[in-house]
Design a protein around this motif. Structure first.
Motif, PDB file in Angstrom:
ATOM      1  N   HIS A  72     -23.225  28.420  -1.705  1.00  0.00           N
ATOM      2  CA  HIS A  72     -23.924  29.320  -2.607  1.00  0.00           C
ATOM      3  C   HIS A  72     -23.076  30.517  -3.000  1.00  0.00           C
ATOM      4  CE1 HIS A  72     -27.421  26.961  -1.963  1.00  0.00           C
ATOM      5  NE2 HIS A  72     -27.554  27.300  -0.698  1.00  0.00           N
ATOM      6  N   GLY A 118     -19.371  25.868  -6.842  1.00  0.00           N
ATOM      7  CA  GLY A 118     -20.395  25.036  -6.225  1.00  0.00           C
ATOM      8  C   GLY A 118     -19.854  23.839  -5.467  1.00  0.00           C
ATOM      9  N   GLY A 163     -27.095  25.701 -13.864  1.00  0.00           N
ATOM     10  CA  GLY A 163     -26.793  24.307 -13.560  1.00  0.00           C
ATOM     11  C   GLY A 163     -26.278  23.576 -14.784  1.00  0.00           C
ATOM     12  N   ASN A 184     -32.898  24.218  -7.990  1.00  0.00           N
ATOM     13  CA  ASN A 184     -32.326  23.962  -6.660  1.00  0.00           C
ATOM     14  C   ASN A 184     -30.826  24.227  -6.585  1.00  0.00           C
ATOM     15  OD1 ASN A 184     -31.370  21.751  -8.099  1.00  0.00           O
ATOM     16  ND2 ASN A 184     -31.724  20.296  -6.415  1.00  0.00           N
ATOM     17  N   GLN A 185     -30.228  24.726  -7.683  1.00  0.00           N
ATOM     18  CA  GLN A 185     -28.814  25.100  -7.640  1.00  0.00           C
ATOM     19  C   GLN A 185     -28.642  26.605  -7.831  1.00  0.00           C
ATOM     20  OE1 GLN A 185     -26.278  22.734 -10.181  1.00  0.00           O
ATOM     21  NE2 GLN A 185     -26.887  20.811  -9.225  1.00  0.00           N
ATOM     22  N   GLY A 214     -30.987  20.227 -10.343  1.00  0.00           N
ATOM     23  CA  GLY A 214     -29.811  20.525 -11.148  1.00  0.00           C
ATOM     24  C   GLY A 214     -29.917  21.791 -11.963  1.00  0.00           C
ATOM     25  N   GLY A 243     -30.251  26.160 -12.166  1.00  0.00           N
ATOM     26  CA  GLY A 243     -29.822  27.355 -11.459  1.00  0.00           C
ATOM     27  C   GLY A 243     -30.867  28.459 -11.404  1.00  0.00           C
TER      28      GLY A 243
END
Length: 394
Positions: free
Chosen positions: A14, A31, A270, A325-326, A357, A359
């Motif tokens: 992260h 990433g 993402g 989830n990013q 995928g 952000g």
């Protein structure tokens, strides 16, 4: 001063944002590294994402044009930066100029509550460019520039807090909207909406939509994350250095450089294609205005404000939580992300959806995925009875 040459190695992807800033050409590695060297100069500024609000009086609407979803750019699903600027209105809040936009649906339906869009740190109304037209097909949409951001006033020496921003939202609902409204926020804008909902006593908050909600105005709020504990001495040093105006100005100027800004945004989105020239302009132009540096310093060095963990149990309103989830700022496996993911099993008024995928800014990163979850939820909300009280005792 070019930067504080403090480095630490953290086994956590992260934090790739930090190394990308010290090496602007290294975006391809964002990433992917499992062990990331953190250059503690400008990147940390952008990990301090959050905001505040205080009790102030509001006054007077400025007679500017009002958009209609049918009369704006024909067939457009995205509003341009300049088009948004031209159509905004002004509102005086405790003597401060606040900018907002309102867009009405072509065929208003009384059963559909209005929406208020609240941006995150460093952003503005235009960050909702890919959502406003779609949402305004069925509901009146308001969007606001928080004090210190966008085209709203940036008063010198002002002490920004999450509580002040929350009060601004409540006063806007009372003075401008005047109806029970669904608050939709991103990052610290989400947290400001949570605080506003927890403090509302007049039934003007109809529901909440939280997009990657922040845990505080800055990372001082997240003390139970091992990653933050590891960095606490550096954060304290950073706060001290940021209170030295010359150092703060140097860091802020570096952050605003177009290449650095692009790399920051690439690291938190993402979908890299969403990081376009308009987005750079949306972030950079307000940051070049007088008072922007003061806002930056106040926000990254100020108190973190109330935690959503403390406030959410008090809110009985319908809540939709969408989480990319990013996200490197509020990661899903961090304490804030884990807390929100656990809510549906504890509270029946909360729905939680992971966006794969995506952000930190889902609404601009992958608006299609956001609309896929948001629009049906709003439609179902229209059929529910209006809640007369927003909070319950925990």
């Amino acid at each position: 001063m070019s930067g504080v040459a403090l480095t630490v190695t953290v086994p956590q992807p992260h934090h790739a944002l930090f190394s990308s800033l010290s090496n602007p050409s290294s975006t391809s590695s964002i990433g992917r590294s499992r062990s990331t060297a953190i250059n503690f100069d400008l990147a940390t500024c952008f990990r301090h994402m959050g905001l505040y609000s205080f009790r102030f009086g509001a006054s007077l609407r400025h007679p500017n044009p009002i958009l209609n979803a049918a009369s704006s750019s024909a067939g457009a699903v995205e509003l341009g930066f300049r088009e948004i600027q031209e159509k905004c209105c002004k509102w005086q809040w405790n003597g401060r100029s606040i900018t907002y936009l309102v867009l009405h649906p072509p065929q208003p339906r009384s059963s559909n509550p209005p929406l208020l869009l609240v941006h995150g740190f460093g952003a503005s109304i235009a960050h909702w460019r890919r959502n406003i037209m779609i949402l305004a097909e069925s509901q009146t949409v308001y969007a606001i520039d928080l004090l210190g951001f966008g085209a709203s006033e940036k008063p010198a020496g002002f002490a920004y807090t999450m509580e002040k921003w929350a009060q601004l939202i409540l006063d806007f609902l009372n003075e401008i909207v005047g109806k029970p409204t669904v608050l939709i926020g991103n990052s610290v804008g989400s947290l400001a909406c949570v605080i506003a909902a927890s403090e509302s006593t007049n039934g003007l908050v109809r529901g909440l939509v939280l997009l990657n909600c922040a845990g505080g105005m800055n990372n001082k709020a997240i003390v139970d994350d091992w990653r933050i504990k590891l960095l606490l001495p550096l954060l304290w040093l950073f706060d001290f250095l940021m209170k030295q105006r010359g150092i703060a100005s140097s860091i802020f100027e570096r952050v605003k450089q177009r290449d650095n800004l692009r790399n920051i945004l690439l690291s938190v989105y993402g979908n890299k294609e969403s990081v376009d020239e308009d987005l750079l302009q949306i972030i950079k132009e307000p940051a070049d205005e007088e008072g922007a540096l003061d806002a930056f310093i106040s926000i990254v060095t100020g108190p973190p404000g109330p935690s959503p963990v403390q406030l959410l149990p008090r809110i009985s309103l319908p809540i939709l939580v969408l989480w990319g989830n990013q996200d490197p700022f509020t990661p899903l496996d961090g304490p804030v992300g884990k807390y929100f993911a656990s809510l549906p099993s504890q509270r029946p008024n909360v729905s939680f959806c992971i966006l794969e995928g995506v952000g930190h800014c889902p609404h601009d990163d992958r608006p299609d995925l956001v609309h896929e979850k948001l629009i049906p939820w709003l439609a179902s909300l229209s059929h529910l009875p209006t809640t007369t009280t927003t909070t319950t005792s925990s």
